[in-house]
Design an enzyme around this catalytic site. Structure first.
Site, PDB file in Angstrom:
ATOM      1  NE  ARG A 224      -4.232  -1.560   0.320  1.00 33.97           N
ATOM      2  CZ  ARG A 224      -4.538  -2.417  -0.665  1.00 33.97           C
ATOM      3  NH1 ARG A 224      -3.798  -2.486  -1.757  1.00 33.97           N
ATOM      4  NH2 ARG A 224      -5.589  -3.206  -0.568  1.00 33.97           N
ATOM      5  CG  HIS A 272      -3.793  -0.016  -6.757  1.00 38.84           C
ATOM      6  ND1 HIS A 272      -4.015   0.432  -5.489  1.00 38.84           N
ATOM      7  CD2 HIS A 272      -3.945  -1.368  -6.690  1.00 38.84           C
ATOM      8  CE1 HIS A 272      -4.296  -0.584  -4.691  1.00 38.84           C
ATOM      9  NE2 HIS A 272      -4.253  -1.699  -5.407  1.00 38.84           N
TER      10      HIS A 272
HETATM   11  O1  3PY Z   1      -7.019  -6.562  -3.760  1.00 42.00           O
HETATM   12  C1  3PY Z   1      -6.571  -5.517  -3.263  1.00 42.00           C
HETATM   13  O2  3PY Z   1      -6.482  -5.342  -2.050  1.00 42.00           O
HETATM   14  C2  3PY Z   1      -6.166  -4.459  -4.152  1.00 42.00           C
HETATM   15  O3  3PY Z   1      -5.349  -3.645  -3.844  1.00 42.00           O
HETATM   16  C3  3PY Z   1      -6.860  -4.435  -5.457  1.00 42.00           C
HETATM   17  O4  3PY Z   1      -6.174  -3.873  -6.444  1.00 42.00           O
END
Ligand code: 3PY
Length: 309
Positions: A224, A272
């Site tokens: 993240r 992303h």
């Molecule tokens: O699956 C997840 O948590 C993601 O970040 C989707 O892109």
């Protein structure tokens, strides 16, 4: 009748509805347009449901995340009895394996330096480093971390892994806990972050940790954006301690216009897209978890709410 309320992407919803009708007809599949009776809704499959929606679901037992992460949920606003389950399905793992393999090979084969030379119209051969001399470390040894390590093994990279609690992964030197982090980091020429985002891991990719990587190391962040302290990465790239970064996740997303990452010669960015939930395999993973729940078996990917993953 028990109902699963689905509140995400319409195209995926169409596929899920068909699969539920064929393979789990006893579970009513509904989206908000179906206006299901709230008293029947025991399951909610969502990416980021509003507090207002949750408040209208008195019979809700389980919140299933549409994705691998659950950090988008505000747990403090979710009734304590509601169980939370991450999405573990082969499509997400496959996408992540592809992306991380691409990123590792890009860094390993000096694509960042070759790109810089190309843009200057300079012919600069770089001597190859054998895979056996490029040490790869993965932070986060869950389903995705282990899938990535399994895919990297055949290239012959020495592999290590770090996680909060002890894990054993075949062919991988495993480290656990804060005390082992410096030793782990000092042996990573390419560091991959696949940690969950929690209060403990927010900002974990910072000057203090990244400076412990060997000089010239590369970073791949597919966890993240909140794991990374952006200014620390920029200064370590600019002073040459790190040679490059492949970043798929940002905080916030989309990354704002004018941000230093966009044009940085040593950063490869993607918006992303490393991996996405695949509709058919995810529907089947969800049905399998509902069956486990119905039979009292542990569900795959259930989150310890106090731990945050
Ligand atoms: O699956 C997840 O948590 C993601 O970040 C989707 O892109």
């Amino acid at each position: 009748m028990m109902t699963l309320l689905y509140t995400s992407d319409l195209e995926r919803g169409r596929i899920w509805r068909e699969i539920f009708a064929d393979e789990a007809a006893d579970v009513g599949f509904a989206d908000p347009a179906d206006a299901p009776d709230p008293a029947t809704i025991r399951y909610l499959a969502a990416w980021n449901p509003s507090v207002e929606l949750i408040a209208t679901l008195p019979a809700l037992e389980i919140l299933f995340s549409i994705g691998a992460g659950i950090d988008q949920f505000d747990m403090s606003r979710l009734p304590p009895h509601v169980r939370v389950v991450r999405m573990i399905e082969p499509g997400i793992a496959q996408g992540m394996v592809e992306y991380v393999t691409m990123a590792v090979l890009a860094l390993h084969r000096n694509l960042i330096d070759h790109g810089i030379a190309q843009r200057k119209e300079r012919w600069v051969p770089i001597k190859l480093t054998p895979a056996s001399q490029r040490r790869i470390g993965v932070m986060g040894l869950g389903n995705l971390g282990q899938a990535v390590l399994g895919a990297l093994r055949p290239f012959g990279f020495p592999l290590s892994g770090w996680s909060r609690s002890a894990h054993a992964v075949e062919g991988v030197d495993c480290f656990a806990g804060a005390a082992a982090l410096p030793t782990f980091l000092s042996g990573c020429d390419i560091l991959i972050c696949l940690l969950p985002l929690t209060d403990e891991t927010r900002g974990i990719l910072c000057r203090e940790t990244l400076a412990q990587l060997p000089r010239g190391a590369g970073l791949i962040n597919v966890g993240r954006g909140g794991h990374l302290v952006e200014q620390d990465l920029l200064s370590l790239l600019d002073d040459g301690h790190l040679s490059g970064a492949v970043l798929d996740v940002f905080d916030p997303e989309p990354l704002p216009q004018g941000h230093a990452f966009w044009a940085h010669p040593r950063i490869i960015m993607t918006p992303h897209v490393a991996s996405m939930t695949r509709a058919d395999s995810a529907a089947r993973a969800l049905i399998a978890n509902i069956r486990r729940h119905q039979s009292g078996a542990p569900m795959e990917g259930e989150v310890a709410r106090d731990r945050g993953y």
